[in-house]
Design an enzyme around this catalytic site. Structure first.
Site, PDB file in Angstrom:
ATOM      1  N   HIS A  23      -6.058  -2.069   4.122  1.00  0.00           N
ATOM      2  CA  HIS A  23      -5.669  -2.714   2.846  1.00  0.00           C
ATOM      3  C   HIS A  23      -4.160  -2.997   2.823  1.00  0.00           C
ATOM      4  O   HIS A  23      -3.424  -2.431   2.003  1.00  0.00           O
ATOM      5  CB  HIS A  23      -6.076  -1.763   1.720  1.00  0.00           C
ATOM      6  CG  HIS A  23      -6.053  -2.326   0.335  1.00  0.00           C
ATOM      7  ND1 HIS A  23      -4.917  -2.772  -0.292  1.00  0.00           N
ATOM      8  CD2 HIS A  23      -7.047  -2.485  -0.569  1.00  0.00           C
ATOM      9  CE1 HIS A  23      -5.210  -3.180  -1.513  1.00  0.00           C
ATOM     10  NE2 HIS A  23      -6.487  -3.021  -1.698  1.00  0.00           N
ATOM     11  N   GLU A  35      -6.092  -8.270   3.749  1.00  0.00           N
ATOM     12  CA  GLU A  35      -6.761  -7.059   4.248  1.00  0.00           C
ATOM     13  C   GLU A  35      -7.807  -7.392   5.313  1.00  0.00           C
ATOM     14  O   GLU A  35      -8.675  -8.249   5.077  1.00  0.00           O
ATOM     15  CB  GLU A  35      -7.417  -6.337   3.074  1.00  0.00           C
ATOM     16  CG  GLU A  35      -6.447  -6.044   1.942  1.00  0.00           C
ATOM     17  CD  GLU A  35      -7.142  -5.764   0.629  1.00  0.00           C
ATOM     18  OE1 GLU A  35      -8.243  -5.184   0.650  1.00  0.00           O
ATOM     19  OE2 GLU A  35      -6.580  -6.141  -0.425  1.00  0.00           O
TER      20      GLU A  35
HETATM   21  O1  TA6 Z   1      -8.443  -5.251  -2.267  1.00  0.00           O
HETATM   22  C1  TA6 Z   1      -8.459  -5.766  -3.565  1.00  0.00           C
HETATM   23  C2  TA6 Z   1      -8.909  -4.669  -4.510  1.00  0.00           C
HETATM   24  O2  TA6 Z   1     -10.243  -4.344  -4.296  1.00  0.00           O
HETATM   25  C3  TA6 Z   1      -8.651  -5.124  -5.940  1.00  0.00           C
HETATM   26  O3  TA6 Z   1      -9.849  -5.397  -6.615  1.00  0.00           O
HETATM   27  C4  TA6 Z   1      -7.876  -3.946  -6.537  1.00  0.00           C
HETATM   28  O4  TA6 Z   1      -8.750  -2.960  -7.035  1.00  0.00           O
HETATM   29  C5  TA6 Z   1      -7.121  -3.476  -5.298  1.00  0.00           C
HETATM   30  O5  TA6 Z   1      -8.111  -3.489  -4.299  1.00  0.00           O
HETATM   31  C6  TA6 Z   1      -6.373  -2.185  -5.520  1.00  0.00           C
HETATM   32  O6  TA6 Z   1      -7.097  -1.140  -5.056  1.00  0.00           O
HETATM   33  P1  TA6 Z   1      -6.418   0.321  -5.073  1.00  0.00           P
HETATM   34  O7  TA6 Z   1      -7.551   1.254  -5.080  1.00  0.00           O
HETATM   35  O8  TA6 Z   1      -5.570   0.408  -3.836  1.00  0.00           O
HETATM   36  O9  TA6 Z   1      -5.574   0.388  -6.303  1.00  0.00           O
END
Ligand code: TA6
Length: 303
Positions: free
Chosen positions: A171, A274
């Site tokens: 991510h 990601e």
């Molecule tokens: O990768 C995008 C996502 O799924 C968004 O929907 C948002 O929730 C982001 O991840 C942030 O995730 P986190 O758990 O790192 O705050």
């Protein structure tokens, strides 16, 4: 098997020239890597790369100054791991989004150093917590390689006697000049699930530009993606293998304010691209089968 102690980590590091270790918060060790080609920092909590730069280039990753560094919370920025599920748990809303691998202290297994790269080998130690969250017998390894590029290889092993499926993502939060100055190429004509528009499926027309919150899972793509950032006079190249999804996200104003670990306006200096396997691109592992999710990121400055 006892959990690795901080002193065992220190002993491994002491034998190396390119790596040092300190505690970022009580019990949370952070490795610092510095070699002739690049530098990086990695938190053993979550096996999370926090920063990376190649040679004399600027920082490639974005890390929130308001990030939390304590167990149970995700560190906002760098490269959090999403494993063994991406997004909400498939069937249990009480479980945290993006799985549990990011909320565990990982084991440092080995360090390899040469003139070009430093390679860190980490593994997720089996625990009661992980067994409760994911009953399927598994092993999970991460190799982080720091040089003129940053490489991550997350390998999932199904140690059980029955098939299993999982979703995952690296991510990555990238540092950019301004969210409205950049555009992202490589996903043209690719279908995506649009989380900001009732999860409808659409097709990408042209490069991705940002004019508000954007949260998309691009499907069935193995493409290299490029972040073009004229404000920083650089492009960021994101290559991948073992991944059929690419997630692109910027929280914009309201979502970033609601997160509680981003400073006001900070959303303008970050974008997530990601390397993932999500939605129908989930991975199926036969008994004793393994799968590697790999990404390489590279900054390319231009005049
Ligand atoms: O990768 C995008 C996502 O799924 C968004 O929907 C948002 O929730 C982001 O991840 C942030 O995730 P986190 O758990 O790192 O705050």
């Amino acid at each position: 098997m006892h959990p690795q102690s901080p002193s065992e980590v220190q002993a491994l590091v002491a034998a190396c020239k390119q790596v040092s270790v300190h505690e970022n918060a009580p019990g949370l060790q952070v490795l610092t890597v510095q070699n002739s080609r690049g530098s990086a920092r990695l938190s053993l909590y979550g096996a999370q790369v926090l920063s990376y730069r190649a040679g004399s280039q600027d920082e490639l990753l974005w890390l929130s100054p308001a990030a939390h560094y304590h167990q149970g919370r995700s560190i906002r920025g760098g490269i959090p791991l999403c494993w063994p599920w991406f997004g909400p748990h498939p069937s249990d809303a009480s479980k945290s989004a993006h799985g549990f691998a990011r909320h565990c202290v990982w084991q440092l297994d080995a360090i390899q150093e040469d003139s070009e790269r430093t390679r860190l080998q980490l593994s997720l130690p089996p625990s009661v917590q992980s067994a409760q969250a994911w009953p399927q017998p598994f092993a999970l390894n991460l190799e982080v390689s720091i040089g003129t590029t940053l490489q991550l290889a997350l390998t999932s092993h199904n140690l059980g006697d029955t098939p299993t499926t999982l979703s995952a993502a690296l991510h990555t939060y990238f540092a950019i000049s301004d969210i409205e100055a950049i555009h992202i190429s490589g996903l043209e004509d690719t279908c995506f699930r649009d989380a900001v528009n009732a999860h409808r499926i659409s097709r990408q027309c042209g490069p991705i530009r940002f004019h508000g919150e954007l949260d998309r899972v691009y499907h069935d793509t193995a493409a290299t993606v490029v972040i073009e950032d004229p404000g920083h006079k650089r492009r960021i190249i994101i290559r991948k293998t073992g991944s059929d999804s690419t997630v692109v996200w910027n929280p914009w104003i309201d979502k970033s304010a609601a997160l509680g670990d981003m400073l006001e306006g900070a959303y303008r200096q970050m974008v997530c691209v990601e390397t993932a396997n999500a939605d129908h691109n989930r991975i199926s592992l036969a008994p004793k089968e393994s799968h590697c999710l790999y990404t390489e990121v590279e900054g390319e400055a231009y005049d």
